[in-house]
Design an enzyme around this catalytic site. Structure first.
Site, short mmCIF file in Angstrom:
data_model
loop_
_atom_site.label_atom_id
_atom_site.label_comp_id
_atom_site.label_asym_id
_atom_site.label_seq_id
_atom_site.Cartn_x
_atom_site.Cartn_y
_atom_site.Cartn_z
N ILE A 1 0.83 -1.20 0.00
CA ILE A 1 0.00 0.00 0.00
C ILE A 1 0.87 1.26 0.00
CG2 ILE A 1 -1.86 1.22 1.20
CD1 ILE A 1 -2.54 -1.43 2.60
N ASP A 2 0.57 2.14 -0.93
CA ASP A 2 1.21 3.45 -0.97
C ASP A 2 0.74 4.28 0.22
OD1 ASP A 2 2.61 5.66 -2.16
OD2 ASP A 2 0.69 6.41 -2.88
N LEU A 3 1.48 5.33 0.54
CA LEU A 3 1.12 6.18 1.69
C LEU A 3 0.44 7.48 1.23
CD1 LEU A 3 1.20 6.79 4.73
CD2 LEU A 3 3.53 7.69 4.41
N ASP A 4 1.19 8.37 0.60
CA ASP A 4 0.65 9.67 0.20
C ASP A 4 -0.37 9.50 -0.92
OD1 ASP A 4 2.35 10.87 2.00
OD2 ASP A 4 3.87 11.38 0.50
N MET B 1 -1.30 -1.29 -4.29
CA MET B 1 -2.38 -0.32 -4.34
C MET B 1 -1.83 1.09 -4.16
SD MET B 1 -5.93 -0.21 -2.14
CE MET B 1 -5.20 0.27 -0.56
#
Length: 220
Positions: free
Chosen positions: A7-10, A162
């Site tokens: 999972i991406d953060l920003d 994602m």
């Protein structure tokens, strides 16, 4: 359902606009360069700073100095100016209950990512945090996802990435894993589709259900 979700953060878990744009504007101001507005800097949210600052500064300016100034402000203030997107905590809790291992995979330096995850109470829901190094290693999403696969012993066939930008999708494709493009962040459906996202989601609560019927190559 896939066993592993990177999972991406920003733009995926948090909206970092205030902190990121404020820190970029601070760096430009310190260098004596005219500051674009926060809205004009939205394109900088997601890509590595090493890509954004050369565009903002021009070819003859000191990108390393700009990044250092950015980090001075971001580490003290900017990272805490973000806000989690509505529904992402519940999304992660539901995925965890379903047996999905959730790993953060962000181009942001890991030292910052760990502090952000703890500050916004994501740490009980995340099985591991993976980011770049301050010297630029693993800032590229292809390299980062390869590193996550190796460190977690996750099989590509049972893993998905994602995120909200083309870098997330390209990194997934380059590592042979499926990808989910999210539309509540800063990437557009056009950007994500052009990059080759397998599935698009409009809300966090769609993610668990999408994973149960994930079919690479089909958009939702």
């Amino acid at each position: 359902m896939p066993h592993n979700l990177f999972i991406d953060l920003d733009g995926t878990l948090i909206d970092p606009k205030v902190g990121i744009t404020g820190s970029i504007r601070f760096a430009l101001r310190e260098l004596g360069i005219d500051e674009p507005s926060a809205d004009e800097l939205e394109w900088c949210i997601g890509p590595p700073l090493s890509e954004s600052f050369p565009v903002l500064l021009g070819p003859d300016e000191d990108v390393g100095r700009a990044i250092s100034l950015y980090r001075d402000r971001f580490s003290q203030t900017g990272m805490y100016e973000a806000r989690p997107y509505a529904g992402v905590h519940d999304m992660l809790a539901n995925l965890k209950s379903a047996g999905v291992r959730c790993f953060l995979a962000t181009s942001k330096p890991q030292v910052f990512a760990e502090r952000i995850i703890e500050h916004f109470d994501f740490d009980p829901l995340i099985d591991g945090v993976f980011g770049s190094e301050l010297d630029g290693r693993r800032v590229d999403k292809t390299e980062l996802i390869r590193f996550v696969l190796e460190r977690t012993a996750a099989a590509p066939g049972s893993s998905r990435m994602m995120g909200d930008r083309r870098h997330d999708i390209a990194g997934a494709r380059n590592n042979g894993i499926g990808s989910i493009g999210v539309l509540w962040g800063y990437g557009t459906s056009e950007e994500l589709c052009k990059a080759g996202a397998d599935v698009l989601v409009h809300r966090p609560d769609e993610v668990p259900e999408v994973l149960t019927r994930f079919a690479p190559g089909e958009f939702s």
